[in-house]
Design a protein around this motif. Structure first.
Motif, PDB file in Angstrom:
ATOM      1  N   SER A  65      -5.545   7.978  -1.638  1.00 15.78           N
ATOM      2  CA  SER A  65      -6.524   6.893  -1.536  1.00 15.78           C
ATOM      3  C   SER A  65      -7.007   6.459  -2.913  1.00 15.78           C
ATOM      4  O   SER A  65      -7.102   5.262  -3.207  1.00 15.78           O
ATOM      5  N   ASN A  66      -7.326   7.424  -3.766  1.00 12.13           N
ATOM      6  CA  ASN A  66      -7.783   7.090  -5.117  1.00 12.13           C
ATOM      7  C   ASN A  66      -6.662   6.459  -5.942  1.00 12.13           C
ATOM      8  O   ASN A  66      -6.903   5.575  -6.773  1.00 12.13           O
ATOM      9  N   ASP A  67      -5.422   6.884  -5.699  1.00 10.13           N
ATOM     10  CA  ASP A  67      -4.275   6.289  -6.374  1.00 10.13           C
ATOM     11  C   ASP A  67      -4.091   4.840  -5.941  1.00 10.13           C
ATOM     12  O   ASP A  67      -3.844   3.944  -6.764  1.00 10.13           O
ATOM     13  N   ASN A  68      -4.220   4.581  -4.638  1.00  5.30           N
ATOM     14  CA  ASN A  68      -4.138   3.205  -4.147  1.00  5.30           C
ATOM     15  C   ASN A  68      -5.287   2.355  -4.675  1.00  5.30           C
ATOM     16  O   ASN A  68      -5.122   1.158  -4.930  1.00  5.30           O
ATOM     17  N   ALA A  69      -6.459   2.974  -4.854  1.00  8.47           N
ATOM     18  CA  ALA A  69      -7.604   2.236  -5.405  1.00  8.47           C
ATOM     19  C   ALA A  69      -7.287   1.749  -6.815  1.00  8.47           C
ATOM     20  O   ALA A  69      -7.600   0.604  -7.184  1.00  8.47           O
ATOM     21  N   LYS A  70      -6.664   2.612  -7.612  1.00 14.84           N
ATOM     22  CA  LYS A  70      -6.278   2.201  -8.967  1.00 14.84           C
ATOM     23  C   LYS A  70      -5.289   1.046  -8.920  1.00 14.84           C
ATOM     24  O   LYS A  70      -5.367   0.106  -9.723  1.00 14.84           O
ATOM     25  N   LYS A  71      -4.366   1.102  -7.962  1.00 20.20           N
ATOM     26  CA  LYS A  71      -3.352   0.055  -7.858  1.00 20.20           C
ATOM     27  C   LYS A  71      -3.963  -1.300  -7.517  1.00 20.20           C
ATOM     28  O   LYS A  71      -3.591  -2.327  -8.097  1.00 20.20           O
ATOM     29  N   PHE A  72      -4.903  -1.313  -6.574  1.00 22.56           N
ATOM     30  CA  PHE A  72      -5.397  -2.592  -6.061  1.00 22.56           C
ATOM     31  C   PHE A  72      -6.697  -3.084  -6.702  1.00 22.56           C
ATOM     32  O   PHE A  72      -6.988  -4.274  -6.657  1.00 22.56           O
ATOM     33  N   LEU A  73      -7.473  -2.199  -7.266  1.00 26.90           N
ATOM     34  CA  LEU A  73      -8.803  -2.606  -7.728  1.00 26.90           C
ATOM     35  C   LEU A  73      -8.952  -2.678  -9.239  1.00 26.90           C
ATOM     36  O   LEU A  73      -9.916  -3.278  -9.728  1.00 26.90           O
ATOM     37  N   THR A  74      -8.033  -2.071  -9.998  1.00 27.96           N
ATOM     38  CA  THR A  74      -8.193  -2.083 -11.458  1.00 27.96           C
ATOM     39  C   THR A  74      -8.075  -3.483 -12.047  1.00 27.96           C
ATOM     40  O   THR A  74      -8.554  -3.740 -13.148  1.00 27.96           O
ATOM     41  N   ASN A  75      -7.429  -4.399 -11.330  1.00 24.53           N
ATOM     42  CA  ASN A  75      -7.355  -5.784 -11.812  1.00 24.53           C
ATOM     43  C   ASN A  75      -8.733  -6.397 -11.981  1.00 24.53           C
ATOM     44  O   ASN A  75      -8.914  -7.334 -12.779  1.00 24.53           O
ATOM     45  N   TYR A  76      -9.713  -5.879 -11.221  1.00 24.23           N
ATOM     46  CA  TYR A  76     -11.057  -6.450 -11.262  1.00 24.23           C
ATOM     47  C   TYR A  76     -11.927  -5.837 -12.368  1.00 24.23           C
ATOM     48  O   TYR A  76     -13.004  -6.338 -12.645  1.00 24.23           O
ATOM     49  N   ILE A  77     -11.445  -4.742 -12.971  1.00 24.94           N
ATOM     50  CA  ILE A  77     -12.276  -4.063 -13.975  1.00 24.94           C
ATOM     51  C   ILE A  77     -11.594  -3.949 -15.325  1.00 24.94           C
ATOM     52  O   ILE A  77     -12.175  -3.407 -16.273  1.00 24.94           O
ATOM     53  N   GLY A  78     -10.377  -4.456 -15.453  1.00 22.38           N
ATOM     54  CA  GLY A  78      -9.682  -4.440 -16.728  1.00 22.38           C
ATOM     55  C   GLY A  78      -9.420  -3.023 -17.208  1.00 22.38           C
ATOM     56  O   GLY A  78      -8.954  -2.163 -16.470  1.00 22.38           O
ATOM     57  N   GLU A  79      -9.742  -2.783 -18.470  1.00 21.17           N
ATOM     58  CA  GLU A  79      -9.492  -1.475 -19.086  1.00 21.17           C
ATOM     59  C   GLU A  79     -10.575  -0.453 -18.755  1.00 21.17           C
ATOM     60  O   GLU A  79     -10.427   0.725 -19.055  1.00 21.17           O
ATOM     61  N   GLU A  80     -11.655  -0.895 -18.149  1.00 19.81           N
ATOM     62  CA  GLU A  80     -12.804  -0.006 -17.915  1.00 19.81           C
ATOM     63  C   GLU A  80     -12.626   0.740 -16.586  1.00 19.81           C
ATOM     64  O   GLU A  80     -13.298   0.478 -15.602  1.00 19.81           O
ATOM     65  N   GLU A  81     -11.715   1.716 -16.593  1.00 14.40           N
ATOM     66  CA  GLU A  81     -11.369   2.446 -15.373  1.00 14.40           C
ATOM     67  C   GLU A  81     -12.544   3.242 -14.820  1.00 14.40           C
ATOM     68  O   GLU A  81     -12.601   3.527 -13.620  1.00 14.40           O
ATOM     69  N   LEU A  93       0.848  -1.189   0.000  1.00 13.93           N
ATOM     70  CA  LEU A  93       0.000   0.000   0.000  1.00 13.93           C
ATOM     71  C   LEU A  93       0.887   1.244   0.000  1.00 13.93           C
ATOM     72  O   LEU A  93       1.822   1.357   0.790  1.00 13.93           O
ATOM     73  N   LYS A  94       0.609   2.194  -0.885  1.00 14.10           N
ATOM     74  CA  LYS A  94       1.430   3.410  -0.957  1.00 14.10           C
ATOM     75  C   LYS A  94       1.205   4.272   0.280  1.00 14.10           C
ATOM     76  O   LYS A  94       0.069   4.507   0.684  1.00 14.10           O
ATOM     77  N   ILE A  95       2.306   4.739   0.850  1.00 14.52           N
ATOM     78  CA  ILE A  95       2.271   5.574   2.054  1.00 14.52           C
ATOM     79  C   ILE A  95       3.028   6.862   1.762  1.00 14.52           C
ATOM     80  O   ILE A  95       4.124   6.816   1.190  1.00 14.52           O
TER      81      ILE A  95
END
Length: 423
Positions: free
Chosen positions: A272-288, A195-197
């Protein structure tokens, strides 16, 4: 007896001696680790009063790992004068072997009485060498504690000028008690690896993982109650900081929950939004654009997150509210260890005269936010106060529409968590 038989016997004896030494080294290392952990546990200060360095390990999903705390208040503050004139911690020059640099760093940090010198040196050197976040510190720990069976290739690798400069700079910052989390720029939290700190956001504490587990249990029950519906469980995270709490929940139930996170610091919202992109984009593919269906942090205070003010239209109806708000009482701010007070934001720490300022705002807004429960991490002086203030059937509970359901201790046995219910 032939020469070959003698040679064979000597070879067997040498192998047995090496094996015995390795086993003894392992036992000694484990003993040191257990003894050190026990010693530091006795010095643990409550909640945000110090910053822990975790002995990072592989762990089962959902299990709370072991931690070693970086300092007690008395230890961290007692060495502040000793390090005030620190300039060069250790000279590491190009061509220095990794094993030599590591041993020299540990010794230098020990001389300066820096808490957890081994863990500090391991993480800083791993970061300087750009080793794997998951395994780099473990490989270096083998070199440090089990030299006879360590990887000779890594131990004997020579450091470049850039690696030496980076390592030396980080060591000098660590001497002044700057948190490891800020120095390496990331840390593990719950099942979020790396997690980015960033300074000055609060470094996630181990007891907050326990808070996440309480919320996950409730979310799991809510999901079962909703059955096969596609409607997401909506969660409000008040005071998100790095995003650790909300993202740990969204990461576990990425297709079942939506987390809305609040913070008053723009840097926290962006992180927080940057960390969300890091950890959650795997679940949505290219559809950010779908990321907001799982997680979104916004710039807003608890007090102002309301539709009672003209022109505001927030979507409410949250199923669960969770918060690790600023809760340190003003009288305790001067007692915080230097690794906390000198680096983390006052806005993430200070909770007013009694530490309950933000908690009062949360309680006042709860009936507008949810008809469900709210989970809070608080100062260890607060659970008894909140239990009396919002006791079921009391006039204050009836006036505010909120009651205290129960309180819970953290893994150190301190009163730490409160569960509230909207009436």
């Amino acid at each position: 007896m032939t020469d070959y038989s003698v040679y064979l016997m000597i070879k067997i004896i040498m192998i047995l001696l090496v094996s015995s030494s390795a086993l003894l080294a392992r036992v000694q290392a484990a003993t040191r680790c257990c003894a050190f952990s026990s010693n530091m546990t006795s010095q643990i200060t409550s909640g945000r009063r110090s910053i822990p360095i975790r002995t990072r390990r592989n762990k089962r999903k959902g299990r709370i790992p072991l931690y070693i705390y970086s300092s007690s208040h008395s230890l961290a503050n007692s060495i502040s004068n000793d390090i005030s004139d620190a300039t060069v911690v250790v000279q590491v020059t190009p061509g220095t072997k990794i094993q030599t640099a590591l041993n020299a760093a540990v010794q230098a940090l020990e001389r300066k009485s820096v808490p957890e010198p081994e863990e500090s040196a391991l993480h800083l050197l791993s970061h300087s060498l750009d080793l794997s976040w998951e395994n780099g510190h473990r490989e270096l720990r083998d070199i440090l504690r089990l030299p006879s069976i360590s990887s000779s290739m890594l131990a004997n690798q020579q450091m470049s000028e850039e690696q030496c400069n980076t390592f030396q700079s980080l060591l000098e910052r660590r001497i002044h008690l700057e948190p490891i989390q800020y120095l390496v720029g990331r840390w593990d939290f719950h099942n979020l690896v790396g997690l980015k700190i960033k300074k000055p956001m609060l470094c996630p504490r181990p007891e907050t993982e326990e808070l996440v587990e309480f919320v996950l249990d409730e979310v799991s029950q809510l999901i079962r109650n909703k059955g096969s519906t596609n409607e997401r469980i909506r969660i409000l995270d008040v005071g998100c900081g790095t995003g650790a709490i909300g993202l740990a929940i969204a990461n576990r139930y990425h297709n079942k929950v939506q987390v809305v996170a609040l913070d008053i610091l723009l840097e926290a919202v962006e992180l927080s939004n940057d960390n969300a992109k890091k950890f959650l984009t795997n679940y949505i593919g290219e559809e950010e654009h779908k990321l907001g269906a799982m997680y979104k942090a916004i710039l807003c205070s608890a007090e102002n997150f309301t539709n009672t003010q003209e022109g505001q239209k927030y979507k409410m109806d949250f199923d669960v509210v969770v918060s690790n708000p600023p809760y340190i009482p003003s009288k305790d701010m001067d007692s915080l260890s230097n690794d906390v007070i000198c680096y983390e934001s006052d806005k993430a720490l200070f909770g007013g005269e009694d530490g309950l300022d933000i908690i009062r705002h949360i309680v006042q807004r709860l009936p507008e936010w949810t008809t469900g429960n709210c989970w809070l991490e608080v100062d260890d002086s607060h659970p008894s106060i909140i239990s009396d203030w919002l006791a079921p059937g009391s006039s204050e509970s009836a006036r505010l529409g909120v009651e205290c359901v129960s309180t819970y201790k953290d893994f150190c046995g301190r009163d730490r968590f409160v569960k509230l219910r909207v009436l």
